[in-house]
Enzyme design. Structure first.
Site, short mmCIF file in Angstrom:
data_model
loop_
_atom_site.label_atom_id
_atom_site.label_comp_id
_atom_site.label_asym_id
_atom_site.label_seq_id
_atom_site.Cartn_x
_atom_site.Cartn_y
_atom_site.Cartn_z
N ARG A 102 37.99 24.79 30.39
CA ARG A 102 38.57 25.92 29.63
C ARG A 102 37.85 25.97 28.29
O ARG A 102 37.90 25.01 27.51
CB ARG A 102 40.07 25.71 29.42
CG ARG A 102 40.64 26.64 28.35
CD ARG A 102 42.14 26.67 28.29
NE ARG A 102 42.69 27.36 29.45
CZ ARG A 102 43.94 27.79 29.54
NH1 ARG A 102 44.78 27.59 28.53
NH2 ARG A 102 44.36 28.40 30.61
N HIS A 129 39.81 34.82 33.68
CA HIS A 129 40.75 33.75 34.02
C HIS A 129 41.01 33.80 35.53
O HIS A 129 42.09 34.18 35.98
CB HIS A 129 42.05 33.95 33.22
CG HIS A 129 42.93 32.75 33.16
ND1 HIS A 129 42.62 31.55 33.76
CD2 HIS A 129 44.14 32.56 32.57
CE1 HIS A 129 43.59 30.67 33.54
NE2 HIS A 129 44.53 31.26 32.82
N GLN A 132 44.12 32.02 37.25
CA GLN A 132 45.39 32.72 37.04
C GLN A 132 45.53 33.85 38.05
O GLN A 132 46.58 34.02 38.67
CB GLN A 132 45.44 33.26 35.61
CG GLN A 132 46.71 34.06 35.32
CD GLN A 132 47.97 33.19 35.34
OE1 GLN A 132 48.04 32.19 34.66
NE2 GLN A 132 48.96 33.57 36.14
N ASP A 219 50.05 40.64 28.99
CA ASP A 219 49.56 39.37 28.41
C ASP A 219 49.66 39.52 26.89
O ASP A 219 49.80 40.65 26.37
CB ASP A 219 48.10 39.14 28.87
CG ASP A 219 47.51 37.84 28.34
OD1 ASP A 219 48.28 36.93 27.96
OD2 ASP A 219 46.26 37.74 28.29
N CYS A 259 51.07 36.11 32.73
CA CYS A 259 50.41 34.82 32.92
C CYS A 259 51.07 33.72 32.08
O CYS A 259 50.93 32.55 32.40
CB CYS A 259 48.93 34.95 32.58
SG CYS A 259 48.63 35.61 30.93
N ARG A 287 50.26 28.63 40.32
CA ARG A 287 49.05 28.05 39.73
C ARG A 287 48.74 26.74 40.43
O ARG A 287 47.58 26.43 40.73
CB ARG A 287 49.23 27.80 38.21
CG ARG A 287 49.42 29.04 37.36
CD ARG A 287 48.18 29.91 37.32
NE ARG A 287 47.00 29.19 36.86
CZ ARG A 287 46.71 28.94 35.58
NH1 ARG A 287 47.49 29.38 34.62
NH2 ARG A 287 45.60 28.28 35.25
N1 NVA Z 1 44.62 36.11 27.10
C1 NVA Z 1 45.25 34.83 26.93
C2 NVA Z 1 45.58 34.22 28.26
C3 NVA Z 1 46.32 32.92 28.17
C4 NVA Z 1 46.61 32.33 29.49
C5 NVA Z 1 44.34 33.93 26.13
O1 NVA Z 1 43.14 33.91 26.39
O2 NVA Z 1 44.83 33.24 25.23
N1 CP Z 2 48.53 31.05 31.96
C1 CP Z 2 47.87 29.99 31.50
O1 CP Z 2 46.70 29.79 31.76
O2 CP Z 2 48.66 29.14 30.79
P1 CP Z 2 48.17 27.93 29.89
O3 CP Z 2 47.41 28.51 28.73
O4 CP Z 2 49.44 27.25 29.47
O5 CP Z 2 47.29 27.03 30.71
#
Ligand code: NVA
Ligand code: CP
Length: 301
Positions: A102, A129, A132, A219, A259, A287
């Site tokens: 990540r 993502h 997800q 989101d 998400c 997930r």
């Molecule tokens: N758009 C959000 C998704 C989190 C799962 C982010 O990138 O923080």
């Molecule tokens: N939805 C998601 O990816 O959650 P986290 O940021 O908690 O991993």
């Protein structure tokens, strides 16, 4: 499939295969049927951003598959001090059987894959993502039985989630509608791809996008890394919210997905979230199953 970097890299058949494996693994999990198919394998999990769901579901998933997972915060490994991605890739490939990463830049994930010799899984970048959305597709299929004729509407920032939802929904044959401010649209190339398929609409008219929707999705307005812009974004995205009025425009049996984490009162109201908590927390559970399917597909020797 050697890696899981974006949904664009997967054929519709490969996505359906992953979903079928995910359903099978969910069944085995719920019925306490052992499924230690990755006995002795180790997954490295590199995190340059926070996580609850991704971290815990990958770690628990790997344990349930008979392997183990190492949490590698990029602050604690040399990557965070400037060791090149290409060197990190070649070193970690000598120890591990797979890496979930990540991070910010999609190009770092691609570089890890091209220099390493083990499967790489994208656990979120600024661009997309895919893990997800695989879980989202599993959840949609559970509730709606098939993807045929469905319309998925995303309301909010044209961000990593919007990008992956465009690809995932259209590859499964759904119609996709994105409601976002004109200044915050999804990735241009992905929009073009969606328009070319004849299955995408992008508008700043929320009611128009929500009309006849079978799945409403949202989101956060400020993603990880955009914390400094959060106040400014609250103004830009005001109104880009799933609330009871938006629900009225959708189909009566529309499901709501998020998400998570959610900011109640911003992108979604508390009452809509709570009245669709079954959808949203089944989605979060999936997930685990969807990612186990990815690991099994990529890492089984
Ligand atoms: N758009 C959000 C998704 C989190 C799962 C982010 O990138 O923080
Ligand atoms: N939805 C998601 O990816 O959650 P986290 O940021 O908690 O991993």
């Amino acid at each position: 499939m050697n890696h899981f970097l974006t949904l664009m890299d997967c054929t519709p058949e490969e996505i359906v295969d992953l979903l079928d494996v995910a359903d099978q693994l969910k069944y085995e999990n719920h019925h306490n049927i052992p499924h230690k198919h990755l006995d002795g394998c180790t997954l490295g999990m590199i995190f340059a951003k926070s996580s609850t769901r991704t971290r815990v579901s990958f770690e628990v998933g790997m344990y349930q598959l008979g392997g183990q997972a190492l949490f590698l915060s990029s602050n604690d490994i040399q990557l965070g001090r400037g060791e090149p991605v290409r060197d990190t890739a070649r070193v970690l490939s000598r120890y591990l059987d797979g890496i979930m990463i990540r991070t910010f830049k999609q190009s770092d994930v691609e570089e890890l894959a091209s220099y390493g010799s083990i499967p790489i899984i994208n656990g979120l970048t600024d661009y997309c993502h895919p893990c997800q959305v695989l879980a989202d597709l599993q959840t949609i299929r559970e509730y709606k039985k098939s993807f045929k004729g469905l319309k998925l509407t995303f309301i909010g920032d044209g961000n990593n989630m919007a990008n992956s939802l465009i690809v995932g929904s259209i590859k499964m044959g759904m119609q996709c509608a994105i409601a976002c401010p004109k200044t915050h649209q999804p990735d241009e190339a992905l929009m073009k791809w969606g328009f070319d398929q004849g299955l995408l609409t992008v508008t700043d008219n929320i009611e128009e996008a929500a009309a006849g929707a079978d799945i409403l999705y949202t989101d956060v307005w400020a993603s990880m890394g955009q914390e400094a812009e959060a106040e400014r974004r609250k103004k830009i995205f005001a109104g880009f919210q799933i609330n009871s009025k938006v629900m009225e425009a959708a189909n009566p049996d529309a499901m709501v997905l998020h998400c998570l984490p959610a900011h109640r009162g911003e992108e979604i109201t508390d009452d809509v979230l709570e009245s669709h908590a079954d959808n949203i927390f089944d989605e979060a559970e999936n997930r685990l199953h969807a990612q186990k399917a990815v690991m099994l597909t990529l890492m089984r020797k």
